[in-house]
Motif scaffolding. Structure first.
Motif, PDB file in Angstrom:
ATOM      1  N   LEU A 109      10.696  -0.746  19.127  1.00 34.61           N
ATOM      2  CA  LEU A 109      10.531   0.642  18.709  1.00 34.61           C
ATOM      3  C   LEU A 109       9.066   0.968  18.432  1.00 34.61           C
ATOM      4  O   LEU A 109       8.591   2.057  18.762  1.00 34.61           O
ATOM      5  N   ALA A 110       8.345   0.013  17.835  1.00 39.09           N
ATOM      6  CA  ALA A 110       6.922   0.241  17.560  1.00 39.09           C
ATOM      7  C   ALA A 110       6.117   0.308  18.850  1.00 39.09           C
ATOM      8  O   ALA A 110       5.192   1.117  18.980  1.00 39.09           O
ATOM      9  N   GLY A 130       6.099   3.585  20.232  1.00 43.81           N
ATOM     10  CA  GLY A 130       5.571   4.625  19.358  1.00 43.81           C
ATOM     11  C   GLY A 130       6.639   5.353  18.570  1.00 43.81           C
ATOM     12  O   GLY A 130       6.414   6.465  18.074  1.00 43.81           O
ATOM     13  N   LEU A 131       7.817   4.736  18.435  1.00 45.61           N
ATOM     14  CA  LEU A 131       8.947   5.402  17.778  1.00 45.61           C
ATOM     15  C   LEU A 131       9.050   5.063  16.302  1.00 45.61           C
ATOM     16  O   LEU A 131       9.717   5.771  15.546  1.00 45.61           O
ATOM     17  N   VAL A 132       8.450   3.958  15.894  1.00 43.18           N
ATOM     18  CA  VAL A 132       8.315   3.645  14.473  1.00 43.18           C
ATOM     19  C   VAL A 132       6.872   3.196  14.250  1.00 43.18           C
ATOM     20  O   VAL A 132       6.248   2.639  15.158  1.00 43.18           O
ATOM     21  N   PRO A 133       6.310   3.432  13.073  1.00 41.24           N
ATOM     22  CA  PRO A 133       4.914   3.033  12.832  1.00 41.24           C
ATOM     23  C   PRO A 133       4.783   1.513  12.707  1.00 41.24           C
ATOM     24  O   PRO A 133       5.709   0.831  12.257  1.00 41.24           O
ATOM     25  N   TRP A 134       3.611   1.009  13.106  1.00 41.03           N
ATOM     26  CA  TRP A 134       3.388  -0.439  13.057  1.00 41.03           C
ATOM     27  C   TRP A 134       3.376  -0.972  11.630  1.00 41.03           C
ATOM     28  O   TRP A 134       3.635  -2.160  11.409  1.00 41.03           O
ATOM     29  N   TRP A 135       3.113  -0.123  10.634  1.00 39.18           N
ATOM     30  CA  TRP A 135       3.049  -0.634   9.267  1.00 39.18           C
ATOM     31  C   TRP A 135       4.403  -1.176   8.811  1.00 39.18           C
ATOM     32  O   TRP A 135       4.455  -2.121   8.021  1.00 39.18           O
ATOM     33  N   ILE A 136       5.500  -0.584   9.316  1.00 38.77           N
ATOM     34  CA  ILE A 136       6.814  -1.085   8.909  1.00 38.77           C
ATOM     35  C   ILE A 136       7.041  -2.484   9.486  1.00 38.77           C
ATOM     36  O   ILE A 136       7.664  -3.341   8.862  1.00 38.77           O
ATOM     37  N   VAL A 137       6.489  -2.729  10.691  1.00 35.76           N
ATOM     38  CA  VAL A 137       6.576  -4.071  11.293  1.00 35.76           C
ATOM     39  C   VAL A 137       5.808  -5.063  10.422  1.00 35.76           C
ATOM     40  O   VAL A 137       6.310  -6.160  10.122  1.00 35.76           O
ATOM     41  N   VAL A 138       4.612  -4.682  10.006  1.00 33.94           N
ATOM     42  CA  VAL A 138       3.781  -5.561   9.174  1.00 33.94           C
ATOM     43  C   VAL A 138       4.477  -5.860   7.849  1.00 33.94           C
ATOM     44  O   VAL A 138       4.485  -7.003   7.384  1.00 33.94           O
ATOM     45  N   VAL A 139       5.074  -4.844   7.245  1.00 33.86           N
ATOM     46  CA  VAL A 139       5.753  -5.028   5.955  1.00 33.86           C
ATOM     47  C   VAL A 139       6.880  -6.059   6.065  1.00 33.86           C
ATOM     48  O   VAL A 139       7.007  -6.960   5.228  1.00 33.86           O
ATOM     49  N   ILE A 140       7.700  -5.942   7.103  1.00 30.17           N
ATOM     50  CA  ILE A 140       8.846  -6.844   7.264  1.00 30.17           C
ATOM     51  C   ILE A 140       8.387  -8.262   7.623  1.00 30.17           C
ATOM     52  O   ILE A 140       8.860  -9.248   7.050  1.00 30.17           O
ATOM     53  N   VAL A 141       7.459  -8.358   8.581  1.00 29.98           N
ATOM     54  CA  VAL A 141       6.997  -9.680   9.022  1.00 29.98           C
ATOM     55  C   VAL A 141       6.242 -10.382   7.895  1.00 29.98           C
ATOM     56  O   VAL A 141       6.401 -11.602   7.691  1.00 29.98           O
ATOM     57  N   ALA A 142       5.439  -9.638   7.133  1.00 24.19           N
ATOM     58  CA  ALA A 142       4.662 -10.243   6.048  1.00 24.19           C
ATOM     59  C   ALA A 142       5.570 -10.868   5.007  1.00 24.19           C
ATOM     60  O   ALA A 142       5.255 -11.918   4.436  1.00 24.19           O
ATOM     61  N   ARG A 143       6.712 -10.252   4.769  1.00 25.25           N
ATOM     62  CA  ARG A 143       7.643 -10.817   3.770  1.00 25.25           C
ATOM     63  C   ARG A 143       8.173 -12.174   4.233  1.00 25.25           C
ATOM     64  O   ARG A 143       8.278 -13.114   3.439  1.00 25.25           O
TER      65      ARG A 143
END
Length: 198
Positions: free
Chosen positions: A90-91, A94-107
């Motif tokens: 989705l990122a 361009g359908l979801v922002p990359w910051w949400i990917v970073v938030v999930i992966v960082a956890r």
């Protein structure tokens, strides 16, 4: 076989539930490619098949007394990979922002570090917290709801806000569970330090 019959966790590899989990893992790249290509209906079909196989392998593992150590590893791994694949696909579009990917992966990177710390003090991985299960379920449910609107634009006015609400709540719970794991890790490390040495 005795271990399976009396309810203990088996070390067998080739069981029906494990084969279903392996097939579910094999579908992850298919799911990701369909997402990147914008084939959202096909991606949803793959996700539905994967979800049904997830339910089936859990049921069969209990029904057939085929709970295995490998199955306990494959099942959460598959869930996380589908979440990551959905986020990346989705990122990338361009359908979801990359910051949400970073938030999930960082956890999950954070949890990996905690696992290394625990292992260095002689502990195995911490048991899965109920909050972590709820967070994973929210992400596993919220992202497909977002995809539903992409596959069927007529429902997008409803599915998109609902999907985002569930996904953001899941991301919050995901990190909340991570903080709980960090607290439990700190307690385990302190206990290891004060424990008398033989």
């Amino acid at each position: 076989m005795t271990g399976e019959r009396d309810g203990r966790v088996s070390r067998r590899v080739w069981t029906i539930p494990n084969v279903l989990s392996m097939l579910r893992l094999a579908l992850v790249p298919v799911f990701l490619v369909l997402l990147v290509l914008g084939e959202y209906v096909g991606a949803l079909v793959v996700l539905v098949v994967a979800s049904l196989s997830d339910l089936a392998d859990g049921y069969l593992a209990r029904r057939l007394n085929q709970v295995t150590r490998l199955g306990q590893l494959l099942d959460p791994a598959a869930d996380r990979l589908y979440i990551f694949a959905a986020l990346l696909g989705l990122a990338a579009g361009g359908l979801v922002p990359w910051w949400i990917v970073v938030v999930i992966v960082a956890r999950d990177v954070f949890l990996l570090i905690l696992g290394v710390v625990l292992a260095s003090h002689g502990y195995g991985p911490l048991p899965v917290h109920q909050l972590g299960k709820v967070a994973t379920f929210a992400l596993f449910f919220g992202l497909p709801v977002i995809m539903l609107g992409l596959a069927f634009p007529s429902v997008q006015p409803i599915s998109e806000p609902v999907g985002w609400a569930i996904t953001l709540w899941g991301a919050f719970l995901y990190w909340w569970a991570g903080i709980i794991y960090a607290i439990e890790t700190a307690r385990a490390v302190r206990a290891a330090r004060v424990a008398p040495r033989p």
